[in-house]
Design a protein around this motif. Structure first.
Motif, mmCIF file in Angstrom:
data_model
loop_
_atom_site.group_PDB
_atom_site.id
_atom_site.type_symbol
_atom_site.label_atom_id
_atom_site.label_comp_id
_atom_site.label_asym_id
_atom_site.label_seq_id
_atom_site.Cartn_x
_atom_site.Cartn_y
_atom_site.Cartn_z
ATOM 1 N N UNK A 131 0.828 -1.208 0.000
ATOM 2 C CA UNK A 131 0.000 0.000 0.000
ATOM 3 C C UNK A 131 0.866 1.263 0.000
ATOM 4 N N UNK A 132 1.950 1.219 0.791
ATOM 5 C CA UNK A 132 2.849 2.373 0.826
ATOM 6 C C UNK A 132 3.511 2.588 -0.528
ATOM 7 N N UNK A 137 3.861 5.619 -5.459
ATOM 8 C CA UNK A 137 3.740 5.668 -6.917
ATOM 9 C C UNK A 137 2.731 6.736 -7.335
ATOM 10 N N UNK A 138 1.588 6.762 -6.607
ATOM 11 C CA UNK A 138 0.578 7.776 -6.939
ATOM 12 C C UNK A 138 1.121 9.179 -6.694
ATOM 13 N N UNK A 143 3.120 14.159 -8.669
ATOM 14 C CA UNK A 143 4.071 15.258 -8.518
ATOM 15 C C UNK A 143 4.625 15.665 -9.881
ATOM 16 N N UNK A 144 4.609 16.937 -10.177
ATOM 17 C CA UNK A 144 5.104 17.398 -11.479
ATOM 18 C C UNK A 144 6.612 17.202 -11.595
ATOM 19 N N UNK A 145 7.052 16.916 -12.792
ATOM 20 C CA UNK A 145 8.480 16.765 -13.076
ATOM 21 C C UNK A 145 8.983 18.098 -13.621
ATOM 22 N N UNK A 146 9.858 18.733 -12.865
ATOM 23 C CA UNK A 146 10.336 20.061 -13.238
ATOM 24 C C UNK A 146 11.847 20.083 -13.154
#
Length: 278
Positions: A131-132, A137-138, A143-146
């Motif tokens: 679950x963790x 993963x979620x 989270x945006x990749x910047x």
């Protein structure tokens, strides 16, 4: 009287024979039909002399048969007792083995139960870890990749100018998330978070000031400058971790009267990336 005396003599002989067996001379197993018959023949001879009646002879034969039968039955009983003793010994050994097996079985059952409990705990931990992992993963997917890394120009010198100008880094090495604009030279934060920024500047001409300002929105964060007072080269670099709100901007400014140099060697650069969203 004579008949009674002969019968008494026969009984005394039988008693003497049994006594010898009990004392080690003759055993009950040694009494055979031939010996009994021999004694009866002796008695018969005596009876011929003493006129023993036929009834006494028949009683002696019956007594002989009874003694023989008793001896056989006695041997059978002894054999049965031996077999019973052996069976009891076997039963005792079997009971001991059964007790040992039951103890081992109980131990094995306890081990199995303990393993089941441990397996249940491990399954629960595994499910929690899964679950963790799914949650991470979620979060990672959400989270945006910047990240960006750019170079200033291949044209050489930029500046000096009479006013401050925003440096527009036109050489794009990396621009993940498209948060940096090469048209304006401005990085715009797509999410609230903590970011890392770094820049370098380079200059080759002597007796000239080279410098770069780092701005966060309208606030100047730092001044990095140097003067080339010889025929060598000068460079500056700096880096910051900044907390930005969504929509905040970061950009570099060339001060009035300053200049920088860049070429295909990428001496003047600007980089940044999102450390983590908040």
């Amino acid at each position: 009287m004579r008949s009674a005396a002969a019968f008494l003599a026969l009984l005394l002989c039988l008693y003497w024979t049994r006594a010898q067996g009990e004392s080690g001379g003759v055993t009950e197993n040694d009494i055979t039909q031939t010996e009994v018959q021999s004694e009866i023949l002796d008695v018969k001879a005596t009876s011929d002399q003493t006129n023993i009646t036929p009834d006494i002879w028949a009683e002696l034969e019956e007594l002989r048969d009874m003694v023989i039968q008793h001896s056989v039955e006695l041997r059978k009983m002894e054999k049965l007792e031996q077999e019973n003793t052996a069976i009891q010994a076997r039963l005792t050994a079997s009971e001991i083995k059964n007790a040992v097996l039951e103890a081992r079985l109980n131990t094995a059952e306890n081990v199995v139960e303990e393993l089941k409990r441990e397996n249940t705990v491990l399954e629960a931990r595994m499910s929690s870890n899964e679950l963790q992992v799914e949650e991470l993963k979620r979060e990672n997917a959400e989270q945006p990749k910047v990240a960006f890394s750019v170079g200033l120009t291949d044209a050489g010198y930029v500046g000096p100018f009479n006013t401050e100008i925003t440096l527009k880094f036109s050489k794009i090495f990396t621009n993940i998330g498209q948060a940096y604009s090469p048209t304006t030279g401005v990085f715009t934060a797509p999410v609230r978070g903590t970011y890392y920024f770094r820049f370098t500047g380079f200059e080759t001409r002597s007796s000239n000031w080279m410098g770069i300002y780092l701005y966060h929105n309208d606030k100047r964060i730092t001044i990095s400058d140097d003067i080339n007072d010889s025929h060598g080269y000068v460079s500056v670099s700096n880096g910051f971790v900044l907390q930005l709100e969504k929509g905040d901007v970061i950009y570099l400014v060339l001060p009035s009267g300053y200049l920088v140099y860049d070429s295909a060697n990428n001496r003047t650069t600007f980089s940044g990336f999102l450390l983590f969203a908040m």
